[in-house]
Design a protein around this motif. Structure first.
Motif, PDB file in Angstrom:
ATOM      1  N   MET A   1     -25.982  33.614 133.240  1.00  0.00           N
ATOM      2  CA  MET A   1     -25.070  34.605 133.807  1.00  0.00           C
ATOM      3  C   MET A   1     -25.120  35.924 133.036  1.00  0.00           C
ATOM      4  SD  MET A   1     -21.613  32.762 135.194  1.00  0.00           S
ATOM      5  CE  MET A   1     -21.075  34.344 135.870  1.00  0.00           C
ATOM      6  N   PHE A   2     -25.408  35.862 131.726  1.00  0.00           N
ATOM      7  CA  PHE A   2     -25.483  37.102 130.956  1.00  0.00           C
ATOM      8  C   PHE A   2     -26.642  37.987 131.426  1.00  0.00           C
ATOM      9  CE2 PHE A   2     -22.748  34.852 127.929  1.00  0.00           C
ATOM     10  CZ  PHE A   2     -21.852  35.866 127.616  1.00  0.00           C
ATOM     11  N   GLY A   3     -27.625  37.379 132.101  1.00  0.00           N
ATOM     12  CA  GLY A   3     -28.703  38.174 132.663  1.00  0.00           C
ATOM     13  C   GLY A   3     -28.256  39.029 133.836  1.00  0.00           C
ATOM     14  N   LEU A   4     -27.077  38.700 134.402  1.00  0.00           N
ATOM     15  CA  LEU A   4     -26.551  39.465 135.539  1.00  0.00           C
ATOM     16  C   LEU A   4     -25.585  40.566 135.109  1.00  0.00           C
ATOM     17  CD1 LEU A   4     -25.779  36.486 137.977  1.00  0.00           C
ATOM     18  CD2 LEU A   4     -27.816  37.929 137.912  1.00  0.00           C
ATOM     19  N   TRP A   5     -25.020  40.464 133.878  1.00  0.00           N
ATOM     20  CA  TRP A   5     -24.036  41.443 133.450  1.00  0.00           C
ATOM     21  C   TRP A   5     -24.541  42.891 133.529  1.00  0.00           C
ATOM     22  CZ3 TRP A   5     -19.282  39.766 133.277  1.00  0.00           C
ATOM     23  CH2 TRP A   5     -18.970  38.496 132.827  1.00  0.00           C
TER      24      TRP A   5
END
Length: 442
Positions: A100-104
C-alpha cells in the motif's frame, strides 16, 4: 572504589540480546517493522498536508474514522486468525500493508486519503492480531513475556532509526523527496514480510494446514471470550492503564507548553529519555514476572508510577526555572516507568489468561475492550489537566487507581473461567511442567 570488571559490563550488555534463535528472529522482525513505519510516520504530517494537500482537520478526521473502523473489525479479525492461522494472517497483512505504501505517492484529495487510511487500518489490525497470536503460540510458556520485552525494545530502536531516515528526508525540504519517501517504507516492508514468511509455523498454523488439506478439524468445545467477563474486564482496565501513552505523548507536552515556563527544547529531552528507557529497560523490568500474582504486582507498580507522575507534573504550574524543568522531566520519567510496568503485566496476562485454542478470538475481544477502556482519554485528560489544573490531575490519578483496583477481581474471574472452560490437558500442553521448562531454557 573498584571499577566494574569488563566481564560484568559484558554480562550486562548481554542481557540486551535475545537469548534464543527464535526470539532473536522475532526481535529483528520488530526492528524491520518499526524502521519502516517510523520512516513514514516522521514525515507523515508534512506529507499529508504539503504533498497530498489536506488540511490538518481532514487528516485528523480520516484517522478518527479509521480508528472507528478498526474498532469494529477487531473481533472479526481475531476470529479469522483462528481460521487461517496466525502466521499466514500476519505475513499476508504485512505484505499488503507494505504494498500500500507504493500507492501513497499517487494519492490526491480527501476521498482517496480516507479510503487508503481505512484500508490500511484494517490490514494492519488483521496483521497485528496474527502477530500477537503467533508469538503466544510459537514461544514456550516460560519465554513469552521476556521475548515480547526484547521485541518491545527492538520496536523502539526501529522507530528511532526510522525517525533518523525520515528526518534526513525532511532536511532536504523538497516536496519531491517527500512524495517518494513512502517507497523507502515499501522496500523495508517487503523485507519484513519476507522475514515473517520464513518464520516457523505455530500450532494454530498446523490446524489451518489440516483445513487446507480438507481434513476437518474438531470444533473447539466450550465457551469463547465473549462469555469471559473477567477477560473483558482485564482488557478494559488494561486499556485504561495504557492511557499512560496519552500523558507521554499528548498531555505532558501540551502542559509543558501552555501551563509551565519550561523551554520548548525540553520536549526533545523528554521523548529522548522515554526512547532510551524503552530500549534498554524492558529486558530488566520483565525479570521475575512468571505468574499472575507477579503480573498484578507489576500493575500496582504501574499505577503507583502513574499517580506519582500526575502529582509531580501537577505542581509544575506554580514552580519556575530549573525546578520546573527538573520536575517536568521527572514526571515524564515516572510515567515511562508506568509504561514499562504495565507492558510486562499485559504480556503475562496474554500468556496466562487466553484459551490456547482461541488466541485470535481472545485477541480480538481484547482489542475491542481495551479501546473502550482508553480511546476517550486524549480529549478527557487534556481537558482535565489544562482546564482544571490541580483538580484535573487528581481526577486523572483517581481514574488510574480505579483501573488498578479493578484489574485484581477481573484477573481472578478470568482465571476461574479458564479453569472451568478449558480442559486441564490443553493448559498442560501449553504450559510445560517446571522440569520441562528448565530443560528448554537450558
Amino acid at each position: 572504589m573498584p571499577k566494574p570488571s569488563l566481564s560484568r559490563v559484558r554480562t550486562g550488555l548481554g542481557q540486551l540480546i535475545p537469548p534464543t534463535p527464535l526470539s532473536r528472529r522475532l526481535s529483528l522482525q520488530s526492528l524491520l517493522f518499526a524502521t519502516a513505519e517510523g520512516t513514514f510516520l516522521t514525515g507523515s504530517a508534512v506529507f499529508f498536508t504539503q504533498v497530498v494537500g489536506l488540511s490538518a482537520a481532514q487528516v485528523g478526521l480520516g484517522l478518527t474514522i479509521a480508528g472507528v473502523v478498526s474498532f469494529l473489525v477487531a473481533y472479526p479479525a481475531g476470529r479469522v486468525v483462528d481460521v487461517l492461522g496466525p502466521k499466514r494472517m500476519w505475513s499476508a497483512g504485512a505484505l499488503l500493508a507494505a504494498l500500500m505504501f507504493g500507492l501513497w505517492p499517487f494519492m490526491t484529495g480527501f476521498s482517496a486519503y480516507l479510503l487508503m487510511v481505512v484500508l490500511f487500518e484494517i490490514i494492519e489490525n488483521a496483521a497485528g492480531a496474527g502477530r500477537n497470536a503467533y508469538i503466544l503460540d510459537v514461544m514456550p510458556e516460560q519465554e513469552r513475556v521476556r521475548t515480547q520485552a526484547y521485541m518491545y525494545s527492538a520496536l523502539n530502536v526501529g522507530f528511532t532509526l526510522g525517525a533518523i531516515v525520515g528526518g534526513v528526508a525532511l532536511a532536504f525540504d523538497n516536496l519531491t523527496v517527500l512524495r517518494w519517501m513512502p517507497l523507502v517504507t515499501l522496500a523495508i516492508g517487503l523485507v519484513n514480510a519476507f522475514w515473517i514468511a520464513r518464520l516457523p509455523r505455530a500450532s494454530h498454523d498446523e490446524r489451518a494446514a489440516k483445513r487446507d488439506r480438507k481434513i476437518k478439524p474438531e470444533p473447539i468445545p466450550g465457551k469463547g471470550p465473549l462469555h469471559n467477563f473477567g477477560w473483558m474486564g482485564v482488557s478494559f482496565c488494561s486499556g485504561t492503564m495504557w492511557t499512560n501513552q496519552v500523558l507521554l505523548n499528548v498531555v505532558i507536552p501540551l502542559w509543558l507548553v501552555e501551563a509551565t515556563d519550561s523551554p520548548h527544547w525540553l520536549l526533545a529531552w523528554l521523548f529522548g529519555t522515554n526512547t532510551v528507557m524503552c530500549i534498554f529497560l524492558p529486558a530488566y523490568t520483565t525479570r521475575g514476572i512468571h505468574t499472575l500474582q507477579d503480573a498484578l504486582k507489576a500493575v500496582r507498580i504501574s499505577g503507583a508510577f502513574f499517580v506519582l507522575s500526575c502529582l509531580i507534573t501537577m505542581v509544575t504550574h506554580t514552580t519556575s526555572g530549573l525546578l520546573t524543568v527538573a520536575l517536568v522531566w521527572l514526571g515524564h520519567v515516572t510515567v515511562t516507568g508506568a509504561e514499562l510496568a504495565v507492558s510486562a503485566s499485559s504480556w503475562a496476562f496474554q500468556a496466562e489468561l487466553m484459551d490456547p485454542r482461541r488466541r485470535g478470538e481472545y485477541g480480538g475481544v481484547q482489542e475491542v475492550f481495551a479501546t473502550l477502556g482508553g480511546r476517550w482519554a486524549p480529549a478527557a485528560y487534556t481537558f482535565l489537566a489544562l482546564s482544571w489544573h490541580g483538580p484535573g490531575w487528581l481526577i486523572i490519578a483517581a481514574i488510574v487507581v480505579l483501573a488498578t483496583a479493578g484489574m485484581h477481581p477481573s484477573v481472578r474471574a478470568a482465571e476461574a473461567f479458564l479453569v472451568r472452560e478449558v480442559p486441564a490437558d490443553v493448559l498442560a500442553r501449553d504450559r510445560p511442567a517446571p522440569q520441562e521448562a528448565a530443560a528448554t531454557v537450558a
